[in-house]
Design a protein around this motif. Sequence first.
Motif, PDB file in Angstrom:
ATOM      1  N   ARG A 194     -17.096  15.498  48.041  1.00 59.24           N
ATOM      2  CA  ARG A 194     -15.961  15.256  47.153  1.00 59.24           C
ATOM      3  C   ARG A 194     -15.033  14.209  47.770  1.00 59.24           C
ATOM      4  O   ARG A 194     -14.701  14.284  48.950  1.00 59.24           O
ATOM      5  CB  ARG A 194     -15.209  16.558  46.933  1.00 59.24           C
ATOM      6  N   VAL A 195     -14.642  13.269  46.963  1.00 56.33           N
ATOM      7  CA  VAL A 195     -13.746  12.215  47.424  1.00 56.33           C
ATOM      8  C   VAL A 195     -12.356  12.544  46.890  1.00 56.33           C
ATOM      9  O   VAL A 195     -12.147  12.643  45.685  1.00 56.33           O
ATOM     10  CB  VAL A 195     -14.208  10.833  46.919  1.00 56.33           C
ATOM     11  N   SER A 196     -11.417  12.718  47.803  1.00 53.89           N
ATOM     12  CA  SER A 196     -10.049  13.022  47.383  1.00 53.89           C
ATOM     13  C   SER A 196      -9.310  11.712  47.084  1.00 53.89           C
ATOM     14  O   SER A 196      -9.694  10.644  47.572  1.00 53.89           O
ATOM     15  CB  SER A 196      -9.326  13.825  48.459  1.00 53.89           C
ATOM     16  N   PRO A 197      -8.222  11.762  46.296  1.00 54.32           N
ATOM     17  CA  PRO A 197      -7.492  10.527  45.934  1.00 54.32           C
ATOM     18  C   PRO A 197      -6.950   9.769  47.136  1.00 54.32           C
ATOM     19  O   PRO A 197      -6.988   8.537  47.171  1.00 54.32           O
ATOM     20  CB  PRO A 197      -6.362  11.030  45.055  1.00 54.32           C
ATOM     21  N   ASP A 198      -6.442  10.462  48.158  1.00 53.23           N
ATOM     22  CA  ASP A 198      -5.895   9.729  49.297  1.00 53.23           C
ATOM     23  C   ASP A 198      -6.987   9.094  50.138  1.00 53.23           C
ATOM     24  O   ASP A 198      -6.735   8.149  50.881  1.00 53.23           O
ATOM     25  CB  ASP A 198      -4.983  10.633  50.134  1.00 53.23           C
ATOM     26  N   GLU A 199      -8.218   9.575  49.994  1.00 54.14           N
ATOM     27  CA  GLU A 199      -9.341   8.959  50.708  1.00 54.14           C
ATOM     28  C   GLU A 199      -9.560   7.527  50.203  1.00 54.14           C
ATOM     29  O   GLU A 199      -9.820   6.611  50.984  1.00 54.14           O
ATOM     30  CB  GLU A 199     -10.594   9.807  50.471  1.00 54.14           C
ATOM     31  N   ARG A 200      -9.418   7.334  48.923  1.00 53.61           N
ATOM     32  CA  ARG A 200      -9.570   5.998  48.334  1.00 53.61           C
ATOM     33  C   ARG A 200      -8.455   5.055  48.825  1.00 53.61           C
ATOM     34  O   ARG A 200      -8.701   3.887  49.132  1.00 53.61           O
ATOM     35  CB  ARG A 200      -9.551   6.097  46.813  1.00 53.61           C
ATOM     36  N   VAL A 201      -7.243   5.609  48.896  1.00 55.91           N
ATOM     37  CA  VAL A 201      -6.115   4.799  49.382  1.00 55.91           C
ATOM     38  C   VAL A 201      -6.345   4.413  50.837  1.00 55.91           C
ATOM     39  O   VAL A 201      -6.113   3.267  51.248  1.00 55.91           O
ATOM     40  CB  VAL A 201      -4.787   5.557  49.193  1.00 55.91           C
ATOM     41  N   ARG A 202      -6.816   5.350  51.641  1.00 57.69           N
ATOM     42  CA  ARG A 202      -7.079   5.067  53.052  1.00 57.69           C
ATOM     43  C   ARG A 202      -8.130   3.967  53.200  1.00 57.69           C
ATOM     44  O   ARG A 202      -7.989   3.057  54.021  1.00 57.69           O
ATOM     45  CB  ARG A 202      -7.540   6.328  53.779  1.00 57.69           C
ATOM     46  N   ILE A 237      -1.810   3.006  58.417  1.00 55.99           N
ATOM     47  CA  ILE A 237      -0.778   3.870  57.857  1.00 55.99           C
ATOM     48  C   ILE A 237      -1.060   5.305  58.256  1.00 55.99           C
ATOM     49  O   ILE A 237      -2.145   5.645  58.724  1.00 55.99           O
ATOM     50  CB  ILE A 237      -0.723   3.772  56.303  1.00 55.99           C
ATOM     51  N   MET A 238      -0.049   6.128  58.050  1.00 48.47           N
ATOM     52  CA  MET A 238      -0.203   7.550  58.314  1.00 48.47           C
ATOM     53  C   MET A 238       0.266   8.304  57.069  1.00 48.47           C
ATOM     54  O   MET A 238       1.403   8.127  56.643  1.00 48.47           O
ATOM     55  CB  MET A 238       0.633   7.968  59.531  1.00 48.47           C
ATOM     56  N   ILE A 239      -0.609   9.104  56.500  1.00 56.60           N
ATOM     57  CA  ILE A 239      -0.262   9.903  55.324  1.00 56.60           C
ATOM     58  C   ILE A 239      -0.007  11.329  55.811  1.00 56.60           C
ATOM     59  O   ILE A 239      -0.884  11.960  56.398  1.00 56.60           O
ATOM     60  CB  ILE A 239      -1.371   9.879  54.270  1.00 56.60           C
ATOM     61  N   LEU A 240       1.229  11.789  55.602  1.00 60.73           N
ATOM     62  CA  LEU A 240       1.625  13.096  56.100  1.00 60.73           C
ATOM     63  C   LEU A 240       2.046  13.996  54.950  1.00 60.73           C
ATOM     64  O   LEU A 240       2.532  13.525  53.920  1.00 60.73           O
ATOM     65  CB  LEU A 240       2.797  12.959  57.074  1.00 60.73           C
ATOM     66  N   SER A 241       1.917  15.300  55.180  1.00 62.48           N
ATOM     67  CA  SER A 241       2.462  16.257  54.225  1.00 62.48           C
ATOM     68  C   SER A 241       3.951  16.416  54.520  1.00 62.48           C
ATOM     69  O   SER A 241       4.473  15.881  55.507  1.00 62.48           O
ATOM     70  CB  SER A 241       1.747  17.599  54.333  1.00 62.48           C
ATOM     71  N   VAL A 242       4.665  17.165  53.683  1.00 63.11           N
ATOM     72  CA  VAL A 242       6.111  17.318  53.859  1.00 63.11           C
ATOM     73  C   VAL A 242       6.412  17.998  55.184  1.00 63.11           C
ATOM     74  O   VAL A 242       7.277  17.576  55.948  1.00 63.11           O
ATOM     75  CB  VAL A 242       6.704  18.116  52.671  1.00 63.11           C
TER      76      VAL A 242
END
Length: 151
Positions: free
Chosen positions: A118-126, A136-141
């Motif tokens: 499964r490809v998650s949406p943020d995987e495409r952005v990465r 970049i670094m994608i972090l949770s809250v």
Amino acid sequence: MFDEIYKCPLGSLNPETCRCTSCQFERQLTASRAALDRAEQANFARGSSISSFGGRYEMDKPKESMKDKVARQRRERIEQSDKDWNKIQNQKSLPNYLTGNPPPPQTEPTYPIYKNTRVSPDERVRNLLQSNNQDIMILSVSETFAYRVTA
């Protein structure tokens, strides 16, 4: 017609004329017994070879003594035990949980291994940002607050 024992439950003085269900049932029962007795007498008056129906209300089967009953039940239990033992002995191999042996070691799992495709949406952005050579670094809250405290 009625036995001395029978009395109408509603207190009627004459159960032969009472219309309650209990008295009607008693009248039918008495008539049926009388018809059965007449038929029995007619059959035996002709010289029939059938024995008396004296035991028609109760089955006349031979009683088994307690000693014989215990011996019969013991024989049946032993026979069943022997059948079960032979069935177990005829099996090729017993499972490990019955023999107490540990299961053989396994290097590969017995369950199927599935790859996460499964490809998650943020995987495409990465992938897009990596192809543009941007780090970049994608972090949770919660990770964001933890990062701010340590920085």
